[in-house]
Scaffold this active site. Structure first.
Site, short mmCIF file in Angstrom:
data_model
loop_
_atom_site.label_atom_id
_atom_site.label_comp_id
_atom_site.label_asym_id
_atom_site.label_seq_id
_atom_site.Cartn_x
_atom_site.Cartn_y
_atom_site.Cartn_z
N HIS A 42 14.83 -7.46 -57.19
CA HIS A 42 15.22 -6.56 -58.31
C HIS A 42 14.82 -7.12 -59.67
CE1 HIS A 42 18.84 -9.04 -58.16
NE2 HIS A 42 19.38 -8.38 -57.15
N ALA B 13 27.47 -3.68 -59.58
CA ALA B 13 27.65 -4.20 -58.23
C ALA B 13 26.83 -3.35 -57.26
CB ALA B 13 29.12 -4.18 -57.85
N GLU C 35 20.41 -12.06 -48.76
CA GLU C 35 20.33 -12.24 -50.23
C GLU C 35 21.43 -13.24 -50.60
OE1 GLU C 35 21.39 -9.01 -52.78
OE2 GLU C 35 20.19 -9.78 -54.43
N HIS D 7 20.10 0.05 -64.07
CA HIS D 7 19.80 -1.37 -63.91
C HIS D 7 18.70 -1.83 -64.86
CE1 HIS D 7 22.27 -1.18 -60.30
NE2 HIS D 7 22.22 -2.49 -60.24
N ASP E 118 19.04 -1.04 -53.43
CA ASP E 118 20.19 -1.95 -53.56
C ASP E 118 21.47 -1.16 -53.29
OD1 ASP E 118 21.37 -4.41 -53.88
OD2 ASP E 118 21.31 -4.39 -56.07
N GLY F 18 17.94 4.07 -63.42
CA GLY F 18 18.12 4.36 -64.83
C GLY F 18 19.24 3.55 -65.47
ZN ZN Z 1 20.99 -9.11 -56.13
#
Ligand code: ZN
Length: 394
Positions: free
Chosen positions: A218, A311, A131, A253, A277, A251
């Site tokens: 995401h 994060a 990523e 993000h 994640d 809940g």
């Molecule tokens: Zn990312």
């Protein structure tokens, strides 16, 4: 000779349908059959799990860490083993170990670790998800902006050379730093390409889909939002039948209302799938960790940098499934598909995600409260909740 045995349960979900009072026949590391318990051949070794549910194991395409290990901080095969084992204890049977934006040296070391994990066939290791660093600085999220950069020909040659050596190769890239021609070459080399960390306009995304990009990283996070005149990547992801969209269902993000709207909007055949994640905190009671030299704090289910930027997530896949079922009101079978069948489809891994004959015997046993009782990878039990409890009592 491979071992053949059956596991019987009151309910088996194969990824499409429920079977009542059924038996899952495991043939070596593969699914042999699902059949009525009454039809099992006499004398077959049978393990009854009673009034519980057998379902496909979870597949998580975005796992930065677990069990106290953050892959960026420990990019070695022991780190990969620790991460896979930590997530197996929450029902994940296959995962993409994810390296977030870092210096080229760390990327190279991480790729070598991925090659070693693939060679060693670490249980649960599916491949590496790189990523970054080829993202948009404007949508950096938690990635260090000083390390974000456009993809060069040298990067591309390196990635082409290493493709196929570290399990399934996956990358998140942003149109700001990667061209459609580069995506086309990565796809030809076998990479699964996900678009994310971008302000790209919706119309520009079509060129990347044409080039072979199949996923959105995401959805809603680290990208421009759905506007009335500019749909952006969110609009492209929700409207494109070819784009599978990862969603962090903790809940925090994404608001639950927005999640419901997205689930209602997405028509398929590509679906919304769940990603955690997850960072190093999963399966530990640690209060935080270090990310590219910056402190990340863990509090009330959230992980944040000092300035409040999220994060990564502090959630395991089983909790995501529960959230989607209990809080968003999705039927249990759909919540389970979002964590198994749909991510398998997103990366075109046909032997994963459902308990059809010939597929990998990756499955979980869930209790009536959707509590995890055991996790099986390739027909072998890798985690048993009661064993953990027995160990804790001893
Ligand atoms: Zn990312």
């Amino acid at each position: 000779m491979t071992a053949v045995f059956a596991i019987t349960a009151s309910r088996i979900f194969d990824g499409q349908s429920f079977y009542l009072d059924a038996a899952l026949v495991v043939d070596g590391s593969k699914v042999g059959a699902i059949m009525p318990q009454s039809k099992l051949p006499a004398g077959m070794k049978t393990l009854p799990v009673g009034n519980n549910l057998i379902a496909p194991g979870f597949i998580d395409l975005q796992v930065n860490g677990g069990g106290g290990v953050l892959f960026n901080n420990q990019p070695d095969v022991t780190g990969i083993e620790t991460i896979c084992a930590a997530h197996a204890s929450f029902g994940t049977t296959a995962l993409m170990v994810t390296l977030i934006t870092d210096v080229p040296d760390i990327r190279d070391i991480a790729v070598e670790a991925g090659c070693q994990a693939a060679t060693n066939a670490v249980p649960g290791f599916l491949g590496l998800h790189l990523e970054g660093p080829h993202l948009s600085v404007a949508r950096k999220g938690t990635h260090d902006p000083a390390l974000i950069r456009p993809m060069t020909e040298d990067d591309l040659l390196y990635l082409e050379r290493k493709a196929g050596m570290f399990g399934l190769p996956m990358m998140t890239v942003a149109p700001e730093s990667v061209t459609p021609a580069q995506v086309r070459r990565l796809v030809a080399a076998g990479y699964r390409i996900s678009l994310g960390h971008t302000d790209s306009k919706c119309a520009a995304i079509a060129d990347y889909v044409d080039a072979g990009a199949t996923m959105v990283t995401h959805l809603f996070n680290a990208m421009s939002q759905l506007g009335n005149r500019e749909p952006g990547l969110v609009g492209a992801g929700l409207s494109s039948p070819a784009l599978h969209c990862g969603l962090i269902a903790d809940g925090f993000h994404v608001d639950p209302v927005t999640m419901r709207v997205a689930l209602a909007a997405k028509q398929g055949p590509a679906h919304i799938f769940l990603v955690t994640d997850a960072m190093s905190t999963i399966g530990t009671d640690s209060s935080g960790f270090d990310l590219n030299g910056r402190a990340v704090y863990r509090r009330d289910g959230r992980l944040t940098l000092a300035d409040g930027t999220l994060a990564g997530a502090d959630i395991d896949m089983l909790s995501c499934v529960r959230f989607v079922h209990e809080r968003l009101g999705q039927p249990l079978e759909e919540a389970l598909r979002m964590a198994s069948l749909y991510p398998a489809q997103a990366i075109a891994a046909p032997c994963k995600g459902s308990l059809t004959v010939g597929n990998d015997a990756d499955f979980i046993v869930l209790g009536e409260e959707l509590d995890l009782l055991s996790t099986w990878i390739g027909g072998a039990c890798v985690h048993e909740a009661n064993a953990e409890r027995r160990k804790a009592r001893a």
